[in-house]
Scaffold this motif. Sequence first.
Motif, PDB file in Angstrom:
ATOM      1  N   GLU A 197     -49.481  25.512  15.042  1.00  0.00           N
ATOM      2  CA  GLU A 197     -49.138  26.209  16.266  1.00  0.00           C
ATOM      3  C   GLU A 197     -47.997  27.189  16.045  1.00  0.00           C
ATOM      4  OE1 GLU A 197     -48.248  23.176  19.032  1.00  0.00           O
ATOM      5  OE2 GLU A 197     -50.325  22.483  19.237  1.00  0.00           O
ATOM      6  N   GLN A 198     -46.994  26.766  15.246  1.00  0.00           N
ATOM      7  CA  GLN A 198     -45.863  27.650  14.968  1.00  0.00           C
ATOM      8  C   GLN A 198     -46.310  28.881  14.180  1.00  0.00           C
ATOM      9  OE1 GLN A 198     -42.686  25.722  12.895  1.00  0.00           O
ATOM     10  NE2 GLN A 198     -41.363  27.528  12.875  1.00  0.00           N
ATOM     11  N   ARG A 251     -48.375  31.114  16.471  1.00  0.00           N
ATOM     12  CA  ARG A 251     -47.496  31.756  17.446  1.00  0.00           C
ATOM     13  C   ARG A 251     -46.702  32.880  16.795  1.00  0.00           C
ATOM     14  NH1 ARG A 251     -45.619  27.510  19.215  1.00  0.00           N
ATOM     15  NH2 ARG A 251     -43.753  27.321  17.921  1.00  0.00           N
ATOM     16  N   ARG A 263     -48.986  35.874  16.394  1.00  0.00           N
ATOM     17  CA  ARG A 263     -49.203  36.555  17.667  1.00  0.00           C
ATOM     18  C   ARG A 263     -47.965  37.347  18.083  1.00  0.00           C
ATOM     19  NH1 ARG A 263     -52.267  31.667  18.817  1.00  0.00           N
ATOM     20  NH2 ARG A 263     -54.471  32.254  19.175  1.00  0.00           N
ATOM     21  N   GLU A 264     -46.790  36.796  17.836  1.00  0.00           N
ATOM     22  CA  GLU A 264     -45.561  37.528  18.151  1.00  0.00           C
ATOM     23  C   GLU A 264     -45.437  38.779  17.297  1.00  0.00           C
ATOM     24  OE1 GLU A 264     -42.450  34.745  17.645  1.00  0.00           O
ATOM     25  OE2 GLU A 264     -42.807  33.685  19.545  1.00  0.00           O
TER      26      GLU A 264
END
Length: 458
Positions: A184-185, A188, A191-192
């Motif tokens: 997930e990290q 994420r 995506r950032e």
Amino acid sequence: MQLKHKIVALSILPLLLAVALICALVIVQNQRLGEEQVRLIENAILSSKRAELKNYVAMALSVIAPLQAGGQDDAQARRQALEALARIDFGQDGYFFVYDTRGRNLMHPRQAELVGRDLWNLTDPHGLPAVRALIESASGGDGFQRYAWQKPSTGRVTDKLAHVVMLEPWGWMLGTGIYLEDVEQATRQVREEVADGIRSTMAAIATIALVAVLLVFAGGLALSVREHRLADSKLQSLNRRIVHLQEEERSRVSRELHDGISQLLVSIKFQFELAGHQLEAGQSSGLVTLGTAIERLGGAIGEIRRISHDLRPSLLDTLGLPAAIGQLASEFEQRCGLAVVYRNGLPDARLPDGVAVALFRIVQEALTNIERHARAGTVLVELEPCMNGVQLQVQDDGIGFDPRTIEQPQEGIGLRNMRERVEHLGGRFSLSSSSGHTGICVILPVPAASAAGTSFTL
């Protein structure tokens, strides 16, 4: 909206629309590429975790293999196997769990309160019956199952990937799992980074678009100023031409009145005075002189009618364009001695006033030019209908001229004036000239309802 504003708007709006479309495409493409990158990273991490989980499960199976081989139905062997599995861990959150085929928990080293409970209908926050899905995956699937479960080290529910197998002799499901916070990290973070890239790209496009808009605005402003000055110059030139034409027309009328009518009236006055003296003296020649004066008075009246006809032919208002052009051709033939062929193919209907006056003036100007310059013997004037309009042709067999000279300023009125009349009414003007032939062709549109109470059908 003023013309300069229209020019700027027509320049900027397509540019802004193109920039907006480019921004939309950039956003969509970046998001698509970002999601593909997220899937690739997620698949790569999950593949490594699947291999790691298989190794852990293989290790656990190797630990309990001697117990299975030595006592498949021995309750003590099963208890020893559960104790051995409970002692095995890898990291703070790595452990093994055991369920029977009905979903009852047999061993859970991190959550002892679950041991002995029936968790068949237990669902995770996503609505997935986690234990049931694990058993089904171990029984008939690839042994891997993703679900959400409480992480012991943090107490928060987190996505987890488990690998489970069935221990057929004992009717157990053995498995272990790895929490996916790192996945997930990583996703994420990707995506950032994609969002940051989109923002920076949008900022760059916005800067470029702003510079382009400013350049277009500056160019439009410069063009507007230039066109405004050019329009002012043309307007001043047009005003000068109008004044010149007015003065020229006044001079022509003045010359005709002075050289023609005025001389005739003076002559008539002398004739009447002479006739009066002769009649007072009892001379019979006074009647002859009076007859001469009356004859010259008729000539003066005819000259006045001719001047009036040149200014605005009465036939144009009473009988229409064909009759007015016919009279103009007849007078021209009598005055110049040229053979004039006039062909009228128009129906008996009144044309719009602007079209009729323009065609009459064009014929009048063309005949004047032929009289002054052509040295022709025959003239053809043809008036006929055409598609949605009227066509006029004037031809002569004179010496011809160079048509390019009509665009020169020193030509004044004349052929260039004809062209401007036609263009003003939205028509077409063509000119051809060579030795032995000169012809003009004019096509003017006639609106279907241009004249109230009349119809014009072609």
